[in-house]
Design a protein around this motif. Structure first.
Motif, PDB file in Angstrom:
ATOM      1  N   THR A  65      -3.841 -31.915  37.461  1.00  0.00           N
ATOM      2  CA  THR A  65      -3.327 -31.882  38.822  1.00  0.00           C
ATOM      3  C   THR A  65      -4.220 -32.775  39.689  1.00  0.00           C
ATOM      4  OG1 THR A  65      -2.611 -29.586  38.503  1.00  0.00           O
ATOM      5  CG2 THR A  65      -2.668 -30.419  40.766  1.00  0.00           C
ATOM      6  N   PRO A  66      -3.734 -33.935  40.120  1.00  0.00           N
ATOM      7  CA  PRO A  66      -4.568 -34.830  40.932  1.00  0.00           C
ATOM      8  C   PRO A  66      -4.885 -34.250  42.316  1.00  0.00           C
ATOM      9  CG  PRO A  66      -2.325 -35.677  40.755  1.00  0.00           C
ATOM     10  CD  PRO A  66      -2.413 -34.515  39.835  1.00  0.00           C
TER      11      PRO A  66
ATOM     12  N   GLN B 244       2.106 -36.872  37.150  1.00  0.00           N
ATOM     13  CA  GLN B 244       1.571 -35.606  36.657  1.00  0.00           C
ATOM     14  C   GLN B 244       2.454 -34.401  36.982  1.00  0.00           C
ATOM     15  OE1 GLN B 244      -1.036 -35.709  34.674  1.00  0.00           O
ATOM     16  NE2 GLN B 244      -1.396 -37.885  35.038  1.00  0.00           N
ATOM     17  N   GLY B 245       3.302 -34.521  38.012  1.00  0.00           N
ATOM     18  CA  GLY B 245       4.208 -33.426  38.343  1.00  0.00           C
ATOM     19  C   GLY B 245       3.847 -32.657  39.594  1.00  0.00           C
ATOM     20  N   SER B 246       2.582 -32.659  39.961  1.00  0.00           N
ATOM     21  CA  SER B 246       2.145 -31.989  41.188  1.00  0.00           C
ATOM     22  C   SER B 246       0.763 -32.497  41.554  1.00  0.00           C
ATOM     23  CB  SER B 246       2.133 -30.459  41.018  1.00  0.00           C
ATOM     24  OG  SER B 246       1.252 -30.075  39.973  1.00  0.00           O
ATOM     25  N   GLY B 247       0.322 -32.192  42.791  1.00  0.00           N
ATOM     26  CA  GLY B 247      -0.999 -32.622  43.237  1.00  0.00           C
ATOM     27  C   GLY B 247      -1.492 -31.712  44.348  1.00  0.00           C
ATOM     28  N   VAL B 248      -2.807 -31.792  44.622  1.00  0.00           N
ATOM     29  CA  VAL B 248      -3.426 -30.941  45.640  1.00  0.00           C
ATOM     30  C   VAL B 248      -3.781 -31.782  46.858  1.00  0.00           C
ATOM     31  CG1 VAL B 248      -5.312 -29.366  46.189  1.00  0.00           C
ATOM     32  CG2 VAL B 248      -4.366 -29.399  43.885  1.00  0.00           C
ATOM     33  N   LEU B 249      -3.219 -31.409  48.012  1.00  0.00           N
ATOM     34  CA  LEU B 249      -3.536 -32.091  49.260  1.00  0.00           C
ATOM     35  C   LEU B 249      -4.939 -31.727  49.725  1.00  0.00           C
ATOM     36  CD1 LEU B 249      -0.103 -31.382  50.937  1.00  0.00           C
ATOM     37  CD2 LEU B 249      -0.968 -33.672  50.430  1.00  0.00           C
ATOM     38  N   ASN B 250      -5.472 -32.482  50.669  1.00  0.00           N
ATOM     39  CA  ASN B 250      -6.822 -32.229  51.171  1.00  0.00           C
ATOM     40  C   ASN B 250      -6.988 -30.841  51.781  1.00  0.00           C
ATOM     41  OD1 ASN B 250      -7.963 -34.672  50.375  1.00  0.00           O
ATOM     42  ND2 ASN B 250      -7.393 -35.713  52.275  1.00  0.00           N
ATOM     43  N   ASP B 251      -5.896 -30.287  52.309  1.00  0.00           N
ATOM     44  CA  ASP B 251      -5.991 -28.951  52.916  1.00  0.00           C
ATOM     45  C   ASP B 251      -5.760 -27.830  51.903  1.00  0.00           C
ATOM     46  OD1 ASP B 251      -3.280 -29.013  52.450  1.00  0.00           O
ATOM     47  OD2 ASP B 251      -2.684 -28.983  54.554  1.00  0.00           O
ATOM     48  N   GLY B 252      -5.619 -28.197  50.610  1.00  0.00           N
ATOM     49  CA  GLY B 252      -5.492 -27.192  49.560  1.00  0.00           C
ATOM     50  C   GLY B 252      -4.071 -26.871  49.149  1.00  0.00           C
ATOM     51  N   ARG B 253      -3.067 -27.379  49.890  1.00  0.00           N
ATOM     52  CA  ARG B 253      -1.684 -27.102  49.517  1.00  0.00           C
ATOM     53  C   ARG B 253      -1.253 -27.968  48.334  1.00  0.00           C
ATOM     54  NH1 ARG B 253       1.590 -28.826  53.714  1.00  0.00           N
ATOM     55  NH2 ARG B 253      -0.196 -29.980  54.535  1.00  0.00           N
TER      56      ARG B 253
ATOM     57  N   GLY C  10       7.678 -21.740  35.033  1.00  0.00           N
ATOM     58  CA  GLY C  10       7.551 -21.154  36.359  1.00  0.00           C
ATOM     59  C   GLY C  10       6.218 -20.478  36.599  1.00  0.00           C
ATOM     60  N   THR C  11       5.217 -20.795  35.769  1.00  0.00           N
ATOM     61  CA  THR C  11       3.894 -20.174  35.887  1.00  0.00           C
ATOM     62  C   THR C  11       2.879 -21.137  36.473  1.00  0.00           C
ATOM     63  OG1 THR C  11       3.298 -20.853  33.632  1.00  0.00           O
ATOM     64  CG2 THR C  11       4.347 -18.691  33.895  1.00  0.00           C
ATOM     65  N   ASN C  12       1.746 -20.596  36.882  1.00  0.00           N
ATOM     66  CA  ASN C  12       0.620 -21.393  37.335  1.00  0.00           C
ATOM     67  C   ASN C  12      -0.117 -21.892  36.090  1.00  0.00           C
ATOM     68  OD1 ASN C  12      -1.331 -22.479  39.078  1.00  0.00           O
ATOM     69  ND2 ASN C  12      -2.583 -20.633  38.962  1.00  0.00           N
ATOM     70  N   PRO C  13      -0.239 -23.215  35.865  1.00  0.00           N
ATOM     71  CA  PRO C  13      -0.878 -23.702  34.646  1.00  0.00           C
ATOM     72  C   PRO C  13      -2.339 -23.270  34.534  1.00  0.00           C
ATOM     73  CG  PRO C  13      -0.582 -25.493  36.204  1.00  0.00           C
ATOM     74  CD  PRO C  13       0.159 -24.321  36.766  1.00  0.00           C
TER      75      PRO C  13
ATOM     76  N   GLY D 190       4.256 -27.537  51.118  1.00  0.00           N
ATOM     77  CA  GLY D 190       3.263 -27.292  50.064  1.00  0.00           C
ATOM     78  C   GLY D 190       2.806 -25.842  50.044  1.00  0.00           C
ATOM     79  N   GLU D 191       2.381 -25.389  48.863  1.00  0.00           N
ATOM     80  CA  GLU D 191       1.910 -24.025  48.686  1.00  0.00           C
ATOM     81  C   GLU D 191       0.408 -24.015  48.408  1.00  0.00           C
ATOM     82  OE1 GLU D 191       4.280 -21.873  45.817  1.00  0.00           O
ATOM     83  OE2 GLU D 191       5.929 -23.265  46.129  1.00  0.00           O
ATOM     84  N   THR D 192      -0.202 -22.869  48.604  1.00  0.00           N
ATOM     85  CA  THR D 192      -1.624 -22.731  48.317  1.00  0.00           C
ATOM     86  C   THR D 192      -1.841 -21.698  47.219  1.00  0.00           C
ATOM     87  OG1 THR D 192      -1.849 -21.021  50.024  1.00  0.00           O
ATOM     88  CG2 THR D 192      -2.298 -23.289  50.683  1.00  0.00           C
ATOM     89  N   GLY D 193      -3.049 -21.739  46.633  1.00  0.00           N
ATOM     90  CA  GLY D 193      -3.427 -20.718  45.661  1.00  0.00           C
ATOM     91  C   GLY D 193      -2.945 -20.954  44.255  1.00  0.00           C
ATOM     92  N   VAL D 194      -2.392 -22.137  43.957  1.00  0.00           N
ATOM     93  CA  VAL D 194      -1.926 -22.429  42.613  1.00  0.00           C
ATOM     94  C   VAL D 194      -2.391 -23.821  42.187  1.00  0.00           C
ATOM     95  CG1 VAL D 194       0.113 -20.944  42.737  1.00  0.00           C
ATOM     96  CG2 VAL D 194       0.267 -23.298  43.530  1.00  0.00           C
ATOM     97  N   ASN D 195      -2.335 -24.084  40.865  1.00  0.00           N
ATOM     98  CA  ASN D 195      -2.711 -25.399  40.344  1.00  0.00           C
ATOM     99  C   ASN D 195      -1.511 -26.327  40.252  1.00  0.00           C
ATOM    100  OD1 ASN D 195      -5.345 -24.449  39.863  1.00  0.00           O
ATOM    101  ND2 ASN D 195      -4.752 -23.647  37.860  1.00  0.00           N
ATOM    102  N   GLY D 196      -0.327 -25.751  40.273  1.00  0.00           N
ATOM    103  CA  GLY D 196       0.901 -26.516  40.111  1.00  0.00           C
ATOM    104  C   GLY D 196       1.995 -25.562  39.670  1.00  0.00           C
ATOM    105  N   LEU D 197       2.966 -26.064  38.955  1.00  0.00           N
ATOM    106  CA  LEU D 197       4.054 -25.227  38.471  1.00  0.00           C
ATOM    107  C   LEU D 197       4.512 -25.749  37.116  1.00  0.00           C
ATOM    108  CD1 LEU D 197       5.978 -22.851  39.281  1.00  0.00           C
ATOM    109  CD2 LEU D 197       7.590 -24.615  40.007  1.00  0.00           C
TER     110      LEU D 197
END
Length: 208
Positions: free
Chosen positions: A77-78, A96-105, A130-133, A119-126
């Motif tokens: 997750t970039p 990669q399918g998903s990424g993390v913004l500077n604010d954590g979303r 449907g799970t958190n990798p 964007g969502e928080t508290g996960v690495n991606g999807l």
């Protein structure tokens, strides 16, 4: 093994110019130890149970439904902070399918980049399931392998990445005997796993 190699290298006397090389080897050793610790922490998630329970037993390779001689690549997750421009970050998110913004979303890619405000928080991606990798715990596998399956992956003897993984993801290029290992968030996590692989790509996948 890597621990014996580390201590053997410490016996060498090196001049100041080579100190950086020794430091690099030292950090590689620490990275491998951290990877082993991650495995132990993630097994509860992979098996969805407390593996310290006396009744829990790891499945034996002899019980596998199939054994596949395959090869592995890695995905991650970039993080926006790893890139010098938002354009480059978005390009990596597409791959990669998903990424993390500077604010954590989390920014997801599903044919198009989602609006950052969603964007969502508290996960690495999807994952496709449907799970958190799970870093160093989730595998993307060919469609012939059912999502939710447990697999034991065996590289060379004593490789720190030998262990159990959960098949929770897919990929457009993941077919045949090709598997993809999720390494975590950020380029550092990706580099740690590539160091541990040490150029090795072939492995046996025991699928339960």
């Amino acid at each position: 093994n890597e621990k014996e190699l580390y201590f053997a290298l410490q016996e060498f006397r090196i001049d100041k110019g080579n100190l950086e090389l020794q430091t690099g080897i030292h950090y590689l050793y620490l990275d491998l130890e951290r990877i082993k610790e991650q495995f132990k922490n993630h097994y509860n998630e992979i098996f969805n149970t407390d593996i310290s329970n006396e009744e829990f037993k790891f499945p034996d390779k002899s019980e596998a439904k199939k054994a596949i001689n395959g090869y592995i690549t890695c995905y991650y997750t970039p993080k926006e902070s790893d890139f010098d421009s938002y354009k480059k970050f978005k390009k990596s998110v597409r791959m990669q399918g998903s990424g993390v913004l500077n604010d954590g979303r989390i920014l997801r890619y599903n044919g198009k980049i989602l609006d950052p405000s969603k964007g969502e928080t508290g996960v690495n991606g999807l994952t496709a399931a449907g799970t958190n990798p799970i870093p160093i715990g989730t595998l993307a596998a060919p469609k012939s392998i059912k999502l939710g399956s447990i697999a034991y992956v065996e590289f060379s003897e004593n490789n720190p990445l030998n262990g159990y993984y959960k098949v929770d993801d897919r990929g457009s290029a993941i077919n045949g005997n090709h598997f993809d290992l999720y390494t975590g968030v950020g380029k550092e996590a990706l580099n740690d796993v590539y160091k541990a692989l040490n150029g090795q790509r072939k492995a046996t996948f025991y699928v339960f």
